[in-house]
Design an enzyme around this catalytic site. Structure first.
Site, PDB file in Angstrom:
ATOM      1  CD  GLN A 237      -2.940  -1.065   2.346  1.00  0.00           C
ATOM      2  OE1 GLN A 237      -3.178  -2.099   2.934  1.00  0.00           O
ATOM      3  NE2 GLN A 237      -3.511   0.081   2.696  1.00  0.00           N
ATOM      4  NE  ARG A 384     -13.930   0.586   3.099  1.00  0.00           N
ATOM      5  CZ  ARG A 384     -14.291   0.024   1.971  1.00  0.00           C
ATOM      6  NH1 ARG A 384     -14.276  -1.260   1.829  1.00  0.00           N
ATOM      7  NH2 ARG A 384     -14.680   0.748   0.948  1.00  0.00           N
ATOM      8  CB  CYS A 385     -10.741   2.776  10.391  1.00  0.00           C
ATOM      9  SG  CYS A 385      -9.515   2.460  11.634  1.00  0.00           S
ATOM     10  CD  GLU A 760     -10.101   5.470   6.537  1.00  0.00           C
ATOM     11  OE1 GLU A 760      -9.373   4.615   6.026  1.00  0.00           O
ATOM     12  OE2 GLU A 760      -9.721   6.293   7.354  1.00  0.00           O
TER      13      GLU A 760
END
Ligand code: CDP
Length: 806
Positions: A237, A384-385, A760
């Site tokens: 990522q 996802r945050c 997110e």
């Protein structure tokens, strides 16, 4: 070339810029199976690595015998800690300032920890040979309960830290303690609680889960010994940071390391950090001089690479009798597993947990977080945050409902009463953040109207009465969550990764024909960056998005950036894209003035061209200007039409949302059915509404999974449960509810196009909405908080405990 006959609307439509639901350009290859993922990279002569992993949660390694494995035809090497130690690579630094064993040396600290790395001609030989590596273990007492980790008699887990009283984030108060992080006004908050009219206190746990992307983590490392160059293809990522870290660890100069992140099949935080598999493949390639591939399988992914959450939060709220919140106090026990490999900006050991005052004007607050070691896999990534925001939002939004119940108030009424008001922005929170913009009352009102909230409450009242009369077996729950996110890290002044500031970048080259290639420091894992960055550039420059190719993930060609996680792409790299577009436009304006023989000041920009003010027939399109940039320039101007921008945001962005979930629970089986889920998101300026809707659908599906079933738990012996898709809940279209999406638009005042992140938000707001709905189904009964996950079995146990089952 200019075509004055084309209407402005047609030209705008042709641009496919900001606000347009442009179809995802990358999908053409994805839906035809033409994506290029790491395992699709096949280099001549490549070998395959496979790990020998620990069956124990905690054990001493007495010996390792690899003779039988080495005797298998096709096996090329077996690496152990003894091989890595002379290179000082048996431990690697983590993003959190700790070290993590690459291959276990004297002890294993969690089940499935990496013990040896077998390299063979194909992955089947490597896997078979790994079975033949004999490891003699002596089992040790296992510690899985974080609440017992700092007991006086708790087993010592990290012998490598013996005598180390200072950690990366201050003093360590126990051999299993990592850090204490404190923020806010302790004395002031204590005083508020001492004189409060009403208080609540609740242990709210957010269980351990795993991002479980469709594609697991993988790498192909290829060392060219003659050139002294290392090429790495990986599921990264943040590819630039990986290159820097590999250079620092290997001492190979950074310019001789080529990191390429090709297509990535979902990341969700799982692909931010560096894993032992990466180090072992790189070392094996350097030693053997051939490419070495490592692709983890599903069980390895779920049990050994970065988990998320495992936060145990004792939340307290103080309020007046009529529901005005006067203080928040929280203590968090953070279970980081065997090594502190949490992926947070360096200075934030508990991430941005101090966003936990949420959307409410809470004047005084204090938070303390203790991080501890247990015999579990390391990690603590932002699934996802944005760095512990989802934990913070869950804690607060559950606590709000607990308080509402105690006060006998409607949960929406309590929220509205405490909202930060639009005129208070920029808003300084009690725990140190400056919220950029928001209009919470409007969003809440819209959500209530869209769901007909009052009618839902009336229906619930009737249904409860019908249940009591024995006319129905269903309990109706209405879950409300109003969240504020904090996304877009930097600014570099307080956000860095291993010392590299969290800025991001965009570079664009416009070719003579007006077609362009733009490269960015982020890396899409499915978020449609190829589609949406082109839209920002199209609007800013006036070239159709179809003529702008977006590239990310190749450290040789892309400008340095800190990658994609924590919804930072739009707030940071998206801003760089807008600014790079403006730089191009500035130069283009000078070229246009030269071509039209007027001064710069006489020109105005309109969609895709410059026009002379008052003489609209005198105009030059961007395509004409691009051509001229290579052959007809003002005196002294450099040829070409290129620009680069490195953007260090002045602040983060604060998207928000109002979510309402309606579900029914069968009291005899515990089975819950989501009847309605309404999600209103405000992410400021919307670049691509269709992509946003997709992001919200995906995030809500993950929120549904987390709240209603996903869990990585450990039994008392340290055995990991939920390490396969037989046990770990990944909803299919069959289980997934139907989502209703909606929006308001409150632009960010400091972002060049007013955009905030969105990817997110649905995970952050979705989890408390589901959990509040389940809790609300029992809201009239004698129970204040039901721990997640709310799978049917656990929900049935609640029904049984409350005497509701037949
Ligand atoms: O960093 P990440 O890409 O995961 O998250 P993001 O910045 O929230 O962007 C996710 C996707 O939504 C990207 O394709 C963005 O361009 C798009 N998006 C949008 O269209 N409008 C916004 N205001 C925010 C994001």
């Amino acid at each position: 070339m200019s075509d004055a006959a084309v209407t402005i609307e047609e030209r705008e439509a042709n641009l496919k810029g900001i606000g347009c639901s442009r179809k995802r350009t990358e999908d053409a290859r994805f839906i035809q199976g033409k994506g290029n993922y790491v395992d699709d990279v096949k280099l001549p002569g490549e070998l395959f690595g496979c790990f020998v992993r620990s069956p124990y949660g905690h054990a001493r390694i007495k010996s390792i015998n690899a003779e039988a494995a080495l005797a298998v035809p096709g096996v090329k090497a077996v690496l152990t800690a003894a091989d890595l130690k002379p290179l000082s690579l048996h431990y690697m630094p983590t993003l959190a300032g700790d070290v993590q064993a690459v291959l276990a040396e004297e002890k294993v600290l969690f089940q499935n920890q990496e013990v040896a790395f077998v390299v063979a001609e194909d992955r089947y030989i490597a896997a078979d040979a790994a079975e033949l590596v004999e490891v003699d273990y002596e089992a040790l007492p296992v510690l899985v309960d974080p609440f017992k980790s700092m007991d006086a008699d708790a087993p010592v887990l990290r012998e490598d830290l013996a005598g180390k009283t200072e950690g990366a984030h201050g003093a360590r108060k126990h051999h299993n303690h990592i850090f204490t992080w404190e923020v806010g006004d302790k004395d002031g908050t204590d005083q508020i609680f001492d004189k409060a009219e009403v208080t609540i206190k609740e242990l709210i746990s957010y269980h351990r889960v795993h991002p479980s992307p469709l594609e697991t983590c993988a790498i192909v490392a290829s060392m060219d010994k003659i050139k002294g160059e290392l090429t790495i293809y990986g599921t990264f990522q943040a590819p630039h940071v990986v290159r820097t870290v590999v250079s620092l660890l290997s001492t190979i100069p950074e310019h001789k390391i080529h990191v390429i992140a090709p297509d990535i099949g979902g990341g969700f935080g799982n692909k931010v950090g560096v894993y032992p598999g990466y180090v072992c493949a790189i070392v094996a390639s350097i030693v053997l001089g051939v490419p070495v591939k490592w692709v983890e399988d599903r069980m390895e992914n779920l049990s050994a690479t970065a988990f998320a959450r495992d936060y145990h939060m004792t939340a307290e709220l103080a309020a007046t009798k009529d529901g005005k919140i006067t203080g928040l106090r929280a203590h968090v026990l953070a279970d980081h597993g065997a090594f502190d490999a949490c992926a947070d900006p360096s200075k934030w050991p508990a991430g941005f947990f101090n966003i936990c005052t949420g959307s409410y004007d809470i004047p005084t607050a204090h938070v303390e977080v203790d991080g501890v070691y247990t015999n579990k896999a390391p990690g603590g990534v932002a699934y996802r945050c944005s760095f512990r925001v989802t934990e913070a939002a869950y804690m607060l939004e559950r606590a709000m409902d607990v308080l509402a119940k105690k006060l006998g108030m409607d949960p929406v009424e309590l929220r509205i009463k405490n909202f930060i008001q639009p005129h208070q922005f920029p808003y300084q929170s009690a725990l140190g953040w400056e919220y950029d913009s928001g209009d919470y009352p409007t969003a809440m009102k819209k959500a209530m109207e869209a769901t007909n909230y009052a009618a839902l409450r009336a229906e619930q009242k009737e249904k409860r009465a019908a249940f009591d009369r024995g006319e129905t077996r269903e309990l109706m729950g209405i879950g409300v969550a109003f969240f504020t996110e904090i996304v877009g890290a930097g600014p570099t002044r307080n956000c860095d990764i291993l010392g590299v500031g969290m800025f991001d970048s965009c570079e664009i080259r416009i070719h003579p024909t007006g077609a362009a290639i733009a490269r960015l420091g982020t890396k899409s894992q499915g978020q449609a960056h190829e589609t949406t960055y082109a839209q920002i550039l199209a609007t800013e420059i006036g070239i159709s998005a179809d003529n702008i190719m977006i590239e990310e993930g190749n450290t040789d060609t892309a400008p340095y950036g800190l990658g994609t996680y924590g919804s930072r792409s739009t707030p940071v790299a998206g801003a760089a894209a807008a600014r790079v577009g403006r730089k191009i436009r500035d130069k283009a304006k000078k070229i246009a003035a030269h071509l039209l023989e007027v001064s710069d000041d006489d020109l105005e920009f309109e969609v895709d061209r410059f026009k002379v003010k008052g003489l609209p027939e005198k105009q030059k399109t961007m395509q004409e200007i691009a051509w001229a940039a290579y052959n007809n320039l003002p005196e002294g101007m450099e040829p070409g039409l290129e620009a680069v921008d490195y953007y260090d945001p002045p602040n983060m962005t604060y998207p928000f949302g109002a979510y309402i979930c309606v579900l029914d629970i069968d009291a005899d089986t515990g089975v819950s059915k989501v009847r309605r889920f309404y999600a209103l998101d405000d992410c400021g300026t919307r670049i691509n509404p269709m992509v946003i809707e997709g992001q919200v659908h995906g995030g809500l599906t993950e929120a549904f999974a987390i709240a209603m079933g996903q869990e990585i738990s450990y039994d008392e012996g340290g055995n990991v449960m939920g390490a396969s898709f037989m046990d770990y809940f990944v909803p299919t279209a069959v289980e997934t509810p139907v989502w209703e999406t909606d929006h308001t638009v409150t632009p960010s005042p400091h972002h060049p196009i007013g955009a905030k992140g969105v990817g997110e938000s649905p995970n952050v707001g979705g989890v408390p909405a589901f959990s509040n709905a389940v809790n609300d189904a029992f809201g009239h009964l004698d129970i204040t908080h039901i721990q997640m996950p709310h799978d049917h079995w656990r929900t049935w146990k609640v029904c049984e405990k409350l005497g509701l089952t037949r």
